[in-house]
Design a protein around this motif. Sequence first.
Motif, PDB file in Angstrom:
ATOM      1  N   TRP A 458       0.823  -1.213   0.000  1.00  0.00           N
ATOM      2  CA  TRP A 458       0.000   0.000   0.000  1.00  0.00           C
ATOM      3  C   TRP A 458       0.855   1.261   0.000  1.00  0.00           C
ATOM      4  CZ3 TRP A 458       0.834   3.004   4.236  1.00  0.00           C
ATOM      5  CH2 TRP A 458       1.313   2.386   5.400  1.00  0.00           C
ATOM      6  N   GLN A 459       2.081   1.142   0.533  1.00  0.00           N
ATOM      7  CA  GLN A 459       2.981   2.295   0.446  1.00  0.00           C
ATOM      8  C   GLN A 459       3.537   2.434  -0.961  1.00  0.00           C
ATOM      9  OE1 GLN A 459       6.036   2.316   3.427  1.00  0.00           O
ATOM     10  NE2 GLN A 459       4.598   2.642   5.140  1.00  0.00           N
ATOM     11  N   ARG A 460       3.846   1.308  -1.586  1.00  0.00           N
ATOM     12  CA  ARG A 460       4.353   1.381  -2.950  1.00  0.00           C
ATOM     13  C   ARG A 460       3.294   1.911  -3.909  1.00  0.00           C
ATOM     14  NH1 ARG A 460       5.913  -3.906  -1.584  1.00  0.00           N
ATOM     15  NH2 ARG A 460       4.488  -4.763  -3.171  1.00  0.00           N
ATOM     16  N   ALA A 461       2.000   1.630  -3.618  1.00  0.00           N
ATOM     17  CA  ALA A 461       0.904   2.129  -4.455  1.00  0.00           C
ATOM     18  C   ALA A 461       0.430   3.516  -4.034  1.00  0.00           C
ATOM     19  CB  ALA A 461      -0.263   1.151  -4.407  1.00  0.00           C
ATOM     20  N   TRP A 462       1.023   4.078  -2.982  1.00  0.00           N
ATOM     21  CA  TRP A 462       0.636   5.390  -2.462  1.00  0.00           C
ATOM     22  C   TRP A 462      -0.863   5.443  -2.118  1.00  0.00           C
ATOM     23  CZ3 TRP A 462       4.286   9.060  -1.429  1.00  0.00           C
ATOM     24  CH2 TRP A 462       5.559   8.856  -1.983  1.00  0.00           C
ATOM     25  N   LEU A 463      -1.336   4.337  -1.533  1.00  0.00           N
ATOM     26  CA  LEU A 463      -2.751   4.260  -1.182  1.00  0.00           C
ATOM     27  C   LEU A 463      -3.121   5.284  -0.118  1.00  0.00           C
ATOM     28  CD1 LEU A 463      -5.474   2.783  -1.456  1.00  0.00           C
ATOM     29  CD2 LEU A 463      -4.701   1.204   0.334  1.00  0.00           C
ATOM     30  N   ASP A 464      -2.237   5.516   0.834  1.00  0.00           N
ATOM     31  CA  ASP A 464      -2.551   6.463   1.904  1.00  0.00           C
ATOM     32  C   ASP A 464      -2.746   7.873   1.358  1.00  0.00           C
ATOM     33  OD1 ASP A 464       0.052   6.420   1.101  1.00  0.00           O
ATOM     34  OD2 ASP A 464       0.900   6.870   3.076  1.00  0.00           O
ATOM     35  N   VAL A 465      -1.898   8.263   0.424  1.00  0.00           N
ATOM     36  CA  VAL A 465      -2.032   9.602  -0.163  1.00  0.00           C
ATOM     37  C   VAL A 465      -3.292   9.691  -1.015  1.00  0.00           C
ATOM     38  CG1 VAL A 465      -0.921  11.295  -1.670  1.00  0.00           C
ATOM     39  CG2 VAL A 465       0.471   9.901  -0.119  1.00  0.00           C
ATOM     40  N   LEU A 466      -3.586   8.633  -1.766  1.00  0.00           N
ATOM     41  CA  LEU A 466      -4.794   8.639  -2.589  1.00  0.00           C
ATOM     42  C   LEU A 466      -6.058   8.707  -1.733  1.00  0.00           C
ATOM     43  CD1 LEU A 466      -3.847   5.945  -5.284  1.00  0.00           C
ATOM     44  CD2 LEU A 466      -3.850   8.446  -5.534  1.00  0.00           C
ATOM     45  N   LEU A 467      -6.056   8.043  -0.576  1.00  0.00           N
ATOM     46  CA  LEU A 467      -7.223   8.101   0.295  1.00  0.00           C
ATOM     47  C   LEU A 467      -7.377   9.463   0.956  1.00  0.00           C
ATOM     48  CD1 LEU A 467      -7.124   4.603   2.055  1.00  0.00           C
ATOM     49  CD2 LEU A 467      -8.642   5.368   0.233  1.00  0.00           C
ATOM     50  N   LEU A 468      -6.283  10.180   1.105  1.00  0.00           N
ATOM     51  CA  LEU A 468      -6.381  11.518   1.700  1.00  0.00           C
ATOM     52  C   LEU A 468      -7.109  12.492   0.788  1.00  0.00           C
ATOM     53  CD1 LEU A 468      -2.847  11.974   3.324  1.00  0.00           C
ATOM     54  CD2 LEU A 468      -5.053  11.828   4.507  1.00  0.00           C
ATOM     55  N   ILE A 469      -7.120  12.237  -0.519  1.00  0.00           N
ATOM     56  CA  ILE A 469      -7.763  13.166  -1.452  1.00  0.00           C
ATOM     57  C   ILE A 469      -9.277  13.217  -1.228  1.00  0.00           C
ATOM     58  CG2 ILE A 469      -8.218  13.634  -3.891  1.00  0.00           C
ATOM     59  CD1 ILE A 469      -5.468  12.458  -4.511  1.00  0.00           C
ATOM     60  N   PRO A 470     -10.025  12.074  -1.268  1.00  0.00           N
ATOM     61  CA  PRO A 470     -11.468  12.175  -0.987  1.00  0.00           C
ATOM     62  C   PRO A 470     -11.767  12.596   0.438  1.00  0.00           C
ATOM     63  CG  PRO A 470     -10.798   9.876  -1.180  1.00  0.00           C
ATOM     64  CD  PRO A 470      -9.643  10.700  -1.638  1.00  0.00           C
ATOM     65  N   ALA A 471     -10.904  12.196   1.388  1.00  0.00           N
ATOM     66  CA  ALA A 471     -11.128  12.627   2.767  1.00  0.00           C
ATOM     67  C   ALA A 471     -10.977  14.141   2.893  1.00  0.00           C
ATOM     68  CB  ALA A 471     -10.155  11.907   3.698  1.00  0.00           C
ATOM     69  N   GLY A 472      -9.974  14.692   2.217  1.00  0.00           N
ATOM     70  CA  GLY A 472      -9.797  16.143   2.254  1.00  0.00           C
ATOM     71  C   GLY A 472     -10.924  16.886   1.562  1.00  0.00           C
ATOM     72  N   TYR A 473     -11.423  16.325   0.456  1.00  0.00           N
ATOM     73  CA  TYR A 473     -12.545  16.962  -0.229  1.00  0.00           C
ATOM     74  C   TYR A 473     -13.804  16.927   0.635  1.00  0.00           C
ATOM     75  CZ  TYR A 473     -16.069  17.939  -3.784  1.00  0.00           C
ATOM     76  OH  TYR A 473     -17.109  18.486  -4.481  1.00  0.00           O
ATOM     77  N   GLY A 474     -14.006  15.816   1.334  1.00  0.00           N
ATOM     78  CA  GLY A 474     -15.154  15.740   2.237  1.00  0.00           C
ATOM     79  C   GLY A 474     -15.039  16.742   3.369  1.00  0.00           C
ATOM     80  N   MET A 475     -13.838  16.924   3.888  1.00  0.00           N
ATOM     81  CA  MET A 475     -13.642  17.922   4.937  1.00  0.00           C
ATOM     82  C   MET A 475     -13.890  19.327   4.406  1.00  0.00           C
ATOM     83  SD  MET A 475     -12.976  18.406   8.087  1.00  0.00           S
ATOM     84  CE  MET A 475     -12.344  16.774   8.547  1.00  0.00           C
ATOM     85  N   TYR A 476     -13.508  19.562   3.168  1.00  0.00           N
ATOM     86  CA  TYR A 476     -13.766  20.875   2.562  1.00  0.00           C
ATOM     87  C   TYR A 476     -15.270  21.144   2.478  1.00  0.00           C
ATOM     88  CZ  TYR A 476     -14.450  24.165  -1.293  1.00  0.00           C
ATOM     89  OH  TYR A 476     -14.882  25.208  -2.073  1.00  0.00           O
ATOM     90  N   LEU A 477     -16.040  20.132   2.035  1.00  0.00           N
ATOM     91  CA  LEU A 477     -17.492  20.302   1.981  1.00  0.00           C
ATOM     92  C   LEU A 477     -18.083  20.493   3.376  1.00  0.00           C
ATOM     93  CD1 LEU A 477     -18.546  17.622  -0.668  1.00  0.00           C
ATOM     94  CD2 LEU A 477     -18.340  20.093  -0.975  1.00  0.00           C
ATOM     95  N   LEU A 478     -17.532  19.787   4.341  1.00  0.00           N
ATOM     96  CA  LEU A 478     -18.040  19.894   5.699  1.00  0.00           C
ATOM     97  C   LEU A 478     -17.836  21.301   6.253  1.00  0.00           C
ATOM     98  CD1 LEU A 478     -19.275  18.242   8.048  1.00  0.00           C
ATOM     99  CD2 LEU A 478     -16.955  17.786   8.806  1.00  0.00           C
ATOM    100  N   ARG A 479     -16.681  21.876   5.995  1.00  0.00           N
ATOM    101  CA  ARG A 479     -16.421  23.231   6.484  1.00  0.00           C
ATOM    102  C   ARG A 479     -17.199  24.279   5.702  1.00  0.00           C
ATOM    103  NH1 ARG A 479     -12.280  24.091   9.923  1.00  0.00           N
ATOM    104  NH2 ARG A 479     -10.932  22.321  10.421  1.00  0.00           N
ATOM    105  N   ARG A 480     -17.431  24.012   4.435  1.00  0.00           N
ATOM    106  CA  ARG A 480     -18.121  25.008   3.599  1.00  0.00           C
ATOM    107  C   ARG A 480     -19.624  25.023   3.856  1.00  0.00           C
ATOM    108  NH1 ARG A 480     -17.996  25.181  -3.049  1.00  0.00           N
ATOM    109  NH2 ARG A 480     -19.264  27.071  -3.290  1.00  0.00           N
ATOM    110  N   GLN A 481     -20.227  23.836   4.015  1.00  0.00           N
ATOM    111  CA  GLN A 481     -21.673  23.753   4.148  1.00  0.00           C
ATOM    112  C   GLN A 481     -22.131  23.570   5.580  1.00  0.00           C
ATOM    113  OE1 GLN A 481     -22.841  20.526   1.594  1.00  0.00           O
ATOM    114  NE2 GLN A 481     -22.098  21.508  -0.274  1.00  0.00           N
ATOM    115  N   GLY A 482     -21.227  23.209   6.443  1.00  0.00           N
ATOM    116  CA  GLY A 482     -21.636  22.917   7.806  1.00  0.00           C
ATOM    117  C   GLY A 482     -22.042  21.469   7.971  1.00  0.00           C
ATOM    118  N   SER A 483     -22.385  20.816   6.861  1.00  0.00           N
ATOM    119  CA  SER A 483     -22.708  19.388   6.837  1.00  0.00           C
ATOM    120  C   SER A 483     -22.591  18.930   5.398  1.00  0.00           C
ATOM    121  CB  SER A 483     -24.111  19.102   7.376  1.00  0.00           C
ATOM    122  OG  SER A 483     -25.067  19.713   6.520  1.00  0.00           O
ATOM    123  N   ILE A 484     -22.500  17.645   5.207  1.00  0.00           N
ATOM    124  CA  ILE A 484     -22.431  17.091   3.862  1.00  0.00           C
ATOM    125  C   ILE A 484     -23.842  16.757   3.439  1.00  0.00           C
ATOM    126  CG2 ILE A 484     -21.507  15.232   2.448  1.00  0.00           C
ATOM    127  CD1 ILE A 484     -19.206  15.042   4.334  1.00  0.00           C
TER     128      ILE A 484
END
Length: 582
Positions: A458-484
């Motif tokens: 999973w480190q060779r496939a950079w899975l952790d970094v790839l999973l951070l992308i949707p998690a970060g986008y969800g956090m962005y929506l959470l802060r912008r809208q107050g909820s998803i």
Amino acid sequence: MGVFLRVWAVFVVAAKRLFSQRWLALATALGLVASVALMMSVPLYADAVYYRVLRQKLERETERPPFTFMFRYVGAWAGTVQLEDVLQVDEYLSTTAGPALGLPCKTFVRYFETDNFQLFPQEDVAYADTRDPLTWVSFGSATDLQNHVKIEGNFPAVADPAPDSTSSVEVMVSKSLADELGLQVGETYVAFARRKLESGAQRAWQIPVTIVGVWEANDPKEEYWFYRPEALEDVLIVPEDTFRGRLSAYLSDEMYLGVWYLVMDGSDVYASDVNSLLVRINSVRQKAAALLPGTELAISPAGALQEYRRASALLTFLLYAFSVPIVGLILAFIALVVGLIVERQRGEIAILRSRGATAVQVLGIALLEGLLIGALALLVGAPVSAAIARIIGRARSFLDFTLRADLRVGITLASLRYGLAAIGLALVAQVAPMIGAARHTVVTYRQERARSLRPPWWQRAWLDVLLLIPAGYGMYLLRRQGSIALPGTRGMLSTDPFQNPLLFLVPALGIFAITLFILRILPLVVSAIAWISSHLGGGVGVLLAARHLSRMPGFYAAPLVILVLTLSISVFTDSIVQTLGN
């Protein structure tokens, strides 16, 4: 013979391994039991909750027992017919429809009714065309009616079947009709009707009737009543044999109303059975309509069953979305224990390979061990899952399980599939490390023991970094809208957390991604500590420990994942409780 011996050797080695490592095997089994129980409890609880909702909905809408089926033929809509025209559909609905539906039949009632007649005293029937009748009545017969009513007098005897008989037909009237008109047991009246035949001629029928009983329902709410008892107040009740023998032979197109009422036992119906049950209901409906055109299925649970299936599937999905962190924690624990088992077996596997064992045999041993533990976990986890579903059903609020629940919880094939899925994941987790271990000889195994050859996949496939992308986008929506928010009904946005699984999936995904990212950077941090300790002097113990951890990150990866996930889930659960409690 050689193949049999090789297979038998696999069984023997697997059994000896499990016994020699019984405590690790027990830990794996306990983790797998928890995983199976959790995975199976979700569909069991969802199915039980919406089955109770289904029953309540059916009882409220139909005012009859759930899983009630009413087929009827209404002559006012489709035209009156002879009794002979009804015999085929009557035979089918009386004997074959119940088994065709695939449900046990609790109650069956057949009800036939004629068109309206005018009721006259005997002395006034000669003036039927000029005088008003006492009332309008019809003749009707219902299966087993005498066992569900209180009778003042007697139940009518079967009338003379001769169509031209002038003998009186014994009938039974409702108490409300008797009180309204002052009818008494033993009195004789005449039912009179004049109708136009198909040829255009007029014909009059006169049927002398003798009242031998006055009836009143024992319990108007009893499941026997296909119609409310009040709907039968103007009906002259006769035995079924009288209707078939005397009235049918005398009257023309006597069948004005036919009702076939079936109360089925649906206690064993689960969400996974709905599709096949709907197909059977539609098949019975079409068969009845083919035997007698105009026959309709007036009452059935088909519509509520479709909603039950959709709602149960939705709740199952939502509950799994809420349970993602816990499921991840259990799987991490299983992976940790399996990793310990594999680590202890690497030397043994290398020796087996050096002495002629094939990679298939090594994997077969691991697979057999996993299957044995998985079978044990499924046997224990299935009843535990039912108990968990009942406990969830007793939850009144957070950690309050004082609610009295009457949930019907039963193990089904659909729920077993979820348990098998959990066992499948555990098998993958147990066999996958063996694939890498089976490739090593004693030499390469010693090299790997000295230092890890390469980082995990999973480190060779950079899975952790790839999973951070949707998690970060969800956090962005959470802060912008107050909820998803998700699209709701009529184009509106739904902010109800129980209708929005992403509100729970995004934090869980973020927790998992950050945990993996920490495992990526932690060896670098430990290496930096070792470098600082070697140049600035931090003690031999600190230096050796830091260098060991930096060179063998796989040694502490699984325990660290469990630790981080446990703390994160605790904070996450506490925030959910405080949010929902405000």
